[in-house]
Design a protein around this motif. Structure first.
Motif, PDB file in Angstrom:
ATOM      1  N   PHE A 162       0.833  -1.204   0.000  1.00 24.58           N
ATOM      2  CA  PHE A 162       0.000   0.000   0.000  1.00 24.58           C
ATOM      3  C   PHE A 162       0.869   1.256   0.000  1.00 24.58           C
ATOM      4  CE2 PHE A 162      -2.609   3.220   2.188  1.00 24.58           C
ATOM      5  CZ  PHE A 162      -3.738   3.192   1.381  1.00 24.58           C
ATOM      6  N   LEU A 163       0.535   2.212  -0.866  1.00 25.88           N
ATOM      7  CA  LEU A 163       1.279   3.465  -0.945  1.00 25.88           C
ATOM      8  C   LEU A 163       0.599   4.522  -0.090  1.00 25.88           C
ATOM      9  CD1 LEU A 163       2.063   3.447  -4.771  1.00 25.88           C
ATOM     10  CD2 LEU A 163       3.602   2.868  -2.890  1.00 25.88           C
ATOM     11  N   SER A 164       1.394   5.322   0.587  1.00 26.19           N
ATOM     12  CA  SER A 164       0.870   6.227   1.613  1.00 26.19           C
ATOM     13  C   SER A 164       0.102   7.416   1.060  1.00 26.19           C
ATOM     14  CB  SER A 164       2.013   6.729   2.505  1.00 26.19           C
ATOM     15  OG  SER A 164       2.986   7.400   1.719  1.00 26.19           O
ATOM     16  N   SER A 165       0.312   7.765  -0.191  1.00 22.65           N
ATOM     17  CA  SER A 165      -0.387   8.932  -0.742  1.00 22.65           C
ATOM     18  C   SER A 165      -0.971   8.620  -2.120  1.00 22.65           C
ATOM     19  CB  SER A 165       0.568  10.131  -0.858  1.00 22.65           C
ATOM     20  OG  SER A 165       1.480   9.953  -1.926  1.00 22.65           O
ATOM     21  N   LYS A 166      -2.020   9.348  -2.454  1.00 19.16           N
ATOM     22  CA  LYS A 166      -2.656   9.183  -3.765  1.00 19.16           C
ATOM     23  C   LYS A 166      -1.694   9.567  -4.888  1.00 19.16           C
ATOM     24  CE  LYS A 166      -6.505   8.548  -6.247  1.00 19.16           C
ATOM     25  NZ  LYS A 166      -7.265   7.291  -6.274  1.00 19.16           N
ATOM     26  N   GLU A 167      -0.875  10.574  -4.652  1.00 16.05           N
ATOM     27  CA  GLU A 167       0.071  11.017  -5.686  1.00 16.05           C
ATOM     28  C   GLU A 167       1.100   9.924  -5.992  1.00 16.05           C
ATOM     29  OE1 GLU A 167       2.936  14.805  -6.840  1.00 16.05           O
ATOM     30  OE2 GLU A 167       1.788  14.818  -4.969  1.00 16.05           O
ATOM     31  N   GLN A 168       1.581   9.241  -4.945  1.00 17.96           N
ATOM     32  CA  GLN A 168       2.514   8.136  -5.162  1.00 17.96           C
ATOM     33  C   GLN A 168       1.848   7.030  -5.987  1.00 17.96           C
ATOM     34  OE1 GLN A 168       3.552   7.577  -0.858  1.00 17.96           O
ATOM     35  NE2 GLN A 168       5.605   7.269  -1.677  1.00 17.96           N
ATOM     36  N   TYR A 169       0.616   6.735  -5.632  1.00 18.53           N
ATOM     37  CA  TYR A 169      -0.147   5.702  -6.335  1.00 18.53           C
ATOM     38  C   TYR A 169      -0.302   6.056  -7.812  1.00 18.53           C
ATOM     39  CZ  TYR A 169      -4.235   2.753  -7.431  1.00 18.53           C
ATOM     40  OH  TYR A 169      -5.109   1.856  -8.002  1.00 18.53           O
ATOM     41  N   LEU A 170      -0.694   7.293  -8.089  1.00 18.70           N
ATOM     42  CA  LEU A 170      -0.876   7.733  -9.476  1.00 18.70           C
ATOM     43  C   LEU A 170       0.446   7.756 -10.232  1.00 18.70           C
ATOM     44  CD1 LEU A 170      -3.422  10.642  -8.862  1.00 18.70           C
ATOM     45  CD2 LEU A 170      -3.916   8.394  -9.857  1.00 18.70           C
ATOM     46  N   HIS A 171       1.525   8.077  -9.530  1.00 18.70           N
ATOM     47  CA  HIS A 171       2.843   8.092 -10.160  1.00 18.70           C
ATOM     48  C   HIS A 171       3.224   6.688 -10.649  1.00 18.70           C
ATOM     49  CE1 HIS A 171       6.995   9.307 -10.933  1.00 18.70           C
ATOM     50  NE2 HIS A 171       7.368   8.214 -10.289  1.00 18.70           N
ATOM     51  N   VAL A 172       2.953   5.668  -9.816  1.00 19.67           N
ATOM     52  CA  VAL A 172       3.256   4.295 -10.216  1.00 19.67           C
ATOM     53  C   VAL A 172       2.398   3.883 -11.405  1.00 19.67           C
ATOM     54  CG1 VAL A 172       3.214   1.872  -9.489  1.00 19.67           C
ATOM     55  CG2 VAL A 172       4.030   3.633  -7.919  1.00 19.67           C
ATOM     56  N   LEU A 173       1.097   4.178 -11.335  1.00 16.96           N
ATOM     57  CA  LEU A 173       0.208   3.829 -12.453  1.00 16.96           C
ATOM     58  C   LEU A 173       0.642   4.518 -13.737  1.00 16.96           C
ATOM     59  CD1 LEU A 173      -3.394   3.923 -10.878  1.00 16.96           C
ATOM     60  CD2 LEU A 173      -1.875   1.954 -11.190  1.00 16.96           C
ATOM     61  N   SER A 174       1.045   5.774 -13.627  1.00 10.95           N
ATOM     62  CA  SER A 174       1.429   6.542 -14.811  1.00 10.95           C
ATOM     63  C   SER A 174       2.689   5.997 -15.462  1.00 10.95           C
ATOM     64  CB  SER A 174       1.635   8.019 -14.436  1.00 10.95           C
ATOM     65  OG  SER A 174       0.423   8.591 -13.980  1.00 10.95           O
ATOM     66  N   ASN A 175       3.530   5.345 -14.696  1.00 10.98           N
ATOM     67  CA  ASN A 175       4.781   4.810 -15.226  1.00 10.98           C
ATOM     68  C   ASN A 175       4.715   3.316 -15.532  1.00 10.98           C
ATOM     69  OD1 ASN A 175       7.106   6.966 -15.178  1.00 10.98           O
ATOM     70  ND2 ASN A 175       5.834   7.368 -13.385  1.00 10.98           N
ATOM     71  N   ALA A 176       3.557   2.706 -15.276  1.00 12.92           N
ATOM     72  CA  ALA A 176       3.376   1.290 -15.598  1.00 12.92           C
ATOM     73  C   ALA A 176       2.887   1.130 -17.031  1.00 12.92           C
ATOM     74  CB  ALA A 176       2.393   0.660 -14.617  1.00 12.92           C
ATOM     75  N   ASP A 177       3.057  -0.068 -17.567  1.00 13.27           N
ATOM     76  CA  ASP A 177       2.637  -0.352 -18.947  1.00 13.27           C
ATOM     77  C   ASP A 177       1.346  -1.156 -19.014  1.00 13.27           C
ATOM     78  OD1 ASP A 177       4.991   0.795 -20.222  1.00 13.27           O
ATOM     79  OD2 ASP A 177       6.087  -0.915 -19.381  1.00 13.27           O
ATOM     80  N   VAL A 178       1.233  -2.163 -18.154  1.00 10.17           N
ATOM     81  CA  VAL A 178       0.092  -3.081 -18.208  1.00 10.17           C
ATOM     82  C   VAL A 178      -0.512  -3.209 -16.815  1.00 10.17           C
ATOM     83  CG1 VAL A 178      -0.660  -5.443 -18.721  1.00 10.17           C
ATOM     84  CG2 VAL A 178       1.174  -4.413 -20.067  1.00 10.17           C
ATOM     85  N   VAL A 179      -1.831  -3.106 -16.720  1.00  9.90           N
ATOM     86  CA  VAL A 179      -2.533  -3.342 -15.454  1.00  9.90           C
ATOM     87  C   VAL A 179      -3.328  -4.630 -15.600  1.00  9.90           C
ATOM     88  CG1 VAL A 179      -4.524  -1.907 -16.137  1.00  9.90           C
ATOM     89  CG2 VAL A 179      -4.100  -2.395 -13.717  1.00  9.90           C
ATOM     90  N   ILE A 180      -3.256  -5.472 -14.589  1.00 10.98           N
ATOM     91  CA  ILE A 180      -3.850  -6.808 -14.687  1.00 10.98           C
ATOM     92  C   ILE A 180      -4.877  -7.024 -13.590  1.00 10.98           C
ATOM     93  CG2 ILE A 180      -3.371  -9.284 -14.508  1.00 10.98           C
ATOM     94  CD1 ILE A 180      -0.751  -8.814 -15.846  1.00 10.98           C
ATOM     95  N   SER A 181      -5.981  -7.637 -13.965  1.00 11.21           N
ATOM     96  CA  SER A 181      -6.932  -8.162 -12.988  1.00 11.21           C
ATOM     97  C   SER A 181      -6.998  -9.667 -13.165  1.00 11.21           C
ATOM     98  CB  SER A 181      -8.326  -7.564 -13.183  1.00 11.21           C
ATOM     99  OG  SER A 181      -9.265  -8.268 -12.373  1.00 11.21           O
ATOM    100  N   THR A 182      -6.976 -10.374 -12.054  1.00 11.36           N
ATOM    101  CA  THR A 182      -7.160 -11.827 -12.056  1.00 11.36           C
ATOM    102  C   THR A 182      -8.364 -12.201 -11.184  1.00 11.36           C
ATOM    103  OG1 THR A 182      -5.475 -11.884 -10.309  1.00 11.36           O
ATOM    104  CG2 THR A 182      -4.767 -12.449 -12.538  1.00 11.36           C
ATOM    105  N   SER A 183      -9.253 -11.246 -10.963  1.00 10.99           N
ATOM    106  CA  SER A 183     -10.311 -11.382  -9.958  1.00 10.99           C
ATOM    107  C   SER A 183     -11.294 -12.516 -10.236  1.00 10.99           C
ATOM    108  CB  SER A 183     -11.096 -10.072  -9.850  1.00 10.99           C
ATOM    109  OG  SER A 183     -10.314  -9.078  -9.252  1.00 10.99           O
TER     110      SER A 183
END
Length: 367
Positions: A261-282
């Motif tokens: 878990f990331l402590s701030s929303k900005e950190q979270y968005l920064h990771v998403l912005s620099n990622a290429d693929v988002v995966i769900s296995t739900s």
């Protein structure tokens, strides 16, 4: 809510000017109205972001019957029943009959027929932040071209169109290799697209219903094949964290960029912005805010062809089997430029508060 709390609210608040009562499906609306009869005259709107009738449990005896029963009773008391997706609505209504069979005797009948006329679908409204300053150059350029392309109405894929692909996409989806053929190149990608390792992100709750076993099993197969990738495993943890997280962290240590878990929303968005693929296995999803937030940040989505996902994501972003998921990721690891050059055909604006606000205003208008 306790009787004491009800009495305290009755003393401190007056609802004489109120016309509408909006409540979540986790609230026992039937109990609330019984304890506060002054609320019974209001227009009662019940919003389902999940439903307890089909919530996955490891063993059926682990399911708490009372939670589902409360939701059924709340529907009977409400004037409007709102679901965040068609999948949520259909799975709830179609499960009422079998769920009520768990009552030993005097089972109520025809409840689905009583509830269905009250039901509507209205997506959960997301407040998408401005992430332009966080996006790498290739994503910013992609957004610019994507804006120009989607200015034409026939280029926009809406939730209603999510299961209807174009003729060219249908042809491509018939290919035995579910890989780069479904992707549309966009000019302006960085020269290093094929050099920098693919960055995979998994932004979900660390619980069994999100099926982390499939996710980590797939990544370990990629690692066994000596494919190059980075991974960020985000999301909230709770008391009962599946063991697969600790064992996989050790095995994937050299691939991990972010963990937990990331402590701030900005950190979270920064990771998403620099990622290429988002995966769900739900194994369990009625809407999927995390997937849409990641798409908003320019990630290529890969989701099960089940649950709510076909309602939101077109065919090229869906996989039917674990083997298909692994095959897609194998190709992306070998050629990460494929996803970095692709503009995702999902209009996240349709799920934004800006777009949905008028619909909620109509829903919450006085009777």
């Amino acid at each position: 809510m306790s009787v004491e709390a009800m009495q305290r609210q009755a003393e401190n608040y007056s609802y004489k000017c109120c016309r509408v009562l909006f409540s979540s499906s986790v609230l026992n609306l039937c109990e609330l109205v019984a304890l506060r009869p002054d609320l019974a005259r209001l227009k009662k709107v019940l919003y389902f972001h999940e439903n307890q009738l089909v919530y996955p449990v490891r063993k059926d005896q682990d399911r708490d019957f009372q939670y589902g029963y409360n939701q059924v009773l709340s529907c009977l008391v409400s004037d409007v029943v709102v679901f965040n997706s068609h999948f949520n609505m259909d799975s709830f209504l179609s499960s009422i009959r079998s769920f009520m069979k768990k009552i030993p005797d005097h089972r109520p009948k025809d409840l689905e027929q009583l509830i269905r006329p009250k039901c509507v679908v209205l997506s959960y409204p997301i407040q998408f932040p401005d992430v332009n300053s966080l996006l790498p150059e290739h994503k910013r350029m992609r957004c610019l071209q994507g804006s120009a392309e989607t200015s034409r109405a026939d280029d926009i894929i809406t939730p209603q169109h999510a299961q209807q692909t174009s003729r060219s996409e249908e042809d491509l989806c018939k290919c035995t290799s579910v890989s780069s053929t479904v992707l549309t190149p966009v000019r302006g990608a960085e020269p290093s697209d094929e050099v920098k390792p693919l960055h995979i992100v998994w932004p979900h709750r660390w619980e069994h219903d999100k099926n982390p076993e499939l996710f980590f099993r797939t990544l370990l197969k990629l690692k066994e094949q000596q494919l190059n990738f980075h991974v960020s495993v985000l999301g909230e943890t709770f008391t009962d964290v599946p063991e697969i997280f600790s064992s996989s962290r050790h095995l994937l240590e050299s691939n991990i960029l972010n963990w937990g878990f990331l402590s701030s929303k900005e950190q979270y968005l920064h990771v998403l912005s620099n990622a290429d693929v988002v995966i769900s296995t739900s194994n369990h999803e009625f809407f999927g805010v995390a997937m849409l937030e990641a798409v908003h940040c320019g990630c290529f989505p890969l989701c099960p062809k089940a649950l709510v996902y076909p309602e939101i994501f077109p065919e090229p972003y869906l996989y039917s089997t674990p083997e298909q998921l692994c095959k897609r990721l194998q190709e992306f690891c070998k050629r990460p430029g494929l996803v970095r050059k692709h503009t995702v055909k999902v209009d996240t604006f349709l799920f934004s508060w800006t777009f949905l606000k008028p619909k909620f205003q109509t829903l919450l208008a006085s009777p």
